[in-house]
Design an enzyme around this catalytic site. Structure first.
Site, PDB file in Angstrom:
ATOM      1  N   LYS A 143     -13.085  -1.269   6.304  1.00  0.00           N
ATOM      2  CA  LYS A 143     -13.551  -2.178   5.262  1.00  0.00           C
ATOM      3  C   LYS A 143     -14.568  -3.176   5.794  1.00  0.00           C
ATOM      4  CE  LYS A 143     -10.537  -0.571   2.184  1.00  0.00           C
ATOM      5  NZ  LYS A 143      -9.802   0.420   2.984  1.00  0.00           N
ATOM      6  N   ASP A 166      -0.423  -5.665   9.788  1.00  0.00           N
ATOM      7  CA  ASP A 166      -1.436  -4.721   9.323  1.00  0.00           C
ATOM      8  C   ASP A 166      -2.699  -5.519   9.006  1.00  0.00           C
ATOM      9  OD1 ASP A 166      -2.940  -2.713   8.264  1.00  0.00           O
ATOM     10  OD2 ASP A 166      -1.575  -2.204   6.632  1.00  0.00           O
ATOM     11  N   TRP A 205       0.853  -1.188   0.000  1.00  0.00           N
ATOM     12  CA  TRP A 205       0.000   0.000   0.000  1.00  0.00           C
ATOM     13  C   TRP A 205       0.894   1.244   0.000  1.00  0.00           C
ATOM     14  CZ3 TRP A 205      -1.950   2.582   4.931  1.00  0.00           C
ATOM     15  CH2 TRP A 205      -2.902   3.578   4.642  1.00  0.00           C
TER      16      TRP A 205
END
Length: 439
Positions: free
Chosen positions: A287, A251, A167
């Site tokens: 999300k 993460d 990312w």
């Protein structure tokens, strides 16, 4: 000859002082003005740039596959049913007030987030021993930042390893914490058109890392590739990290969203904990609960003893206090209600499974249409997992998709699968195929 009296000297002194002060203020004012005139323009964020271009596009057939936000089969944002009910309960509660949360965050939210990440058994074990502690953060990004600042302050090593690719914000976050950012091999560069894991390079780079190096690993649904290690491959990663005494930061931005099962998606986290590793876990509820704008997340630490856990959390609070002071309340109350109410939790998990299955179906549809259009194998699309797919398209081909077909995707070839639906997936495949043939 002019003779000055005492009063002349005093007058001269005050006039000189006044002129000096006036000049000083004028100079200061001028410097203030020049400061902003001399600041260079920062480049626009690549993800939000694509989002802006999509918004500005007037083509009625335009498709957004850039920003990672879930859309339903009609292309609309989705507020999850459990979230709706949690909000309804909040608004109907006459005792709900807008007071500050504690520095560490909402206790019910934190315990629920710990249980989700660790699973029931490990949560019960580690919480009873006092070996898991948490801080409510500004989503997963805030959790990563606090972890980076903690590591930078207390580790004698100032190095972090991130996957290549990863990312885009990972590099900026950790360099902003004052860390030296390096990359470990993740995607096999010999087959970028059909991306797959470079396990050999991945493990070799971990073996070669200096003891005490921070290693950032994506727990599931790797962004941007959608390529995850298998369970056996994860066990190899865990073994090296523990043996080499590497500091692990997981993460965890997509738990439950990748496979539709929060326990399957929590496998890597739980393997590290079972192995006795001391770890950071950065969690986001953007999300998996659709709470993008609420900025709700948590940073967990799992330690070897109770005192170490208390010490770590106390320092995490210092980072948050000097950065944003208190965490926001609203998102924490929603997540607390969903995770800690048996009925809402069940509704949430069922809908999360449905969302994950819809994305899987879009993977299958996109693969089928692409193979029909190009006559080549696109099985990597269905082998990948989660919200994103690394298509293998080049930058020029991505630009062609945008300019000729109003298909907006990142120029790395990353597609947000959530932007696809039954009404646009065939056209998206044709636009992609045309770019491959035409560029």
């Amino acid at each position: 000859m002019i003779i000055l009296g005492p009063w002349h000297i005093i007058l001269f002194f005050f006039v000189s002082l006044s002129l000096s002060l006036t000049t000083s203020v004028a100079s200061s004012t001028k410097l203030d003005l020049q400061m902003f005139e001399n600041i260079p323009r920062a480049p626009e964020d690549s993800v939000f740039r694509i989002g802006r271009m999509f918004t500005e596009c007037e083509d009625p057939l335009k498709v957004s596959c850039g920003i990672g936000a879930y859309r339903d089969n009609d292309g609309k944002p989705l507020v999850m049913d459990a979230v709706k009910e949690a909000k309804k309960r909040l608004h109907e509660n006459p005792g709900w007030i807008h007071e500050y949360l504690p520095l560490g965050g909402h206790p019910g939210f934190l315990s629920g987030a710990q249980k989700l990440a660790l699973g029931d058994a490990l949560y019960a074990e580690k919480s009873s021993e006092g070996k898991v502690g948490s801080l409510q953060t500004l989503s997963g990004t805030g959790a990563l930042y606090v972890a980076g600042k903690m590591y930078a302050k207390f580790s004698p090593v100032k190095k972090v390893l991130v996957p290549n690719p990863t990312w885009g914000n990972h590099n900026a976050i950790f360099s902003g914490c004052g860390l030296e950012v390096s990359k470990y091999r993740y995607i096999d560069e010999s087959c970028m058109s059909t991306p797959k894991l470079d396990l050999k390079g991945f493990l070799e780079d971990l073996e070669g890392a200096e003891e005490g190096t921070l290693v950032m690993l994506q727990a599931c649904a790797h962004n941007p590739t959608g390529v995850d290690p298998t369970e056996d491959e994860w066990r190899k990663v865990v073994e090296i990290c523990v043996r080499k005494n590497l500091v692990v930061l997981l993460d965890n931005a997509y738990q439950g969203f990748a496979t539709g099962d929060v326990d399957v998606d929590g496998f890597a986290i739980r393997e590290f904990v079972k192995a006795g590793a001391e770890i950071f876990i950065a969690c986001s509820f953007a999300k998996n609960m659709g709470l993008y704008g609420e900025r709700i997340g948590a940073l967990h630490v799992v330690t070897k003893d109770k005192e170490g856990c208390l010490d770590a959390v106390s320092q995490m609070k210092i980072v948050s206090r000097t950065t944003y002071s208190n965490p926001p309340q609203f998102g924490a109350l929603i997540v607390d209600a969903v995770l800690n109410d048996e009925k809402l939790y069940g509704i949430w998990k069922d809908q999360l499974k449905m969302m994950s299955e819809r994305i899987k179906s879009m993977r299958g549809a996109l693969r089928g249409y692409l193979e029909a259009e190009t006559g080549t194998d696109w099985s990597h699309i269905t082998k990948q997992i989660g919200m994103f797919s690394y298509t293998g398209l080049t930058k020029d081909q991505c630009v062609h998709c945008r300019e000729k077909g109003s298909l907006f995707m990142l120029e790395t070839g990353r597609v947000s699968m959530a932007g696809l639906n039954e009404g646009n997936v065939e056209r998206v495949a044709k636009v992609m195929a045309d770019s491959i043939k035409g560029v």
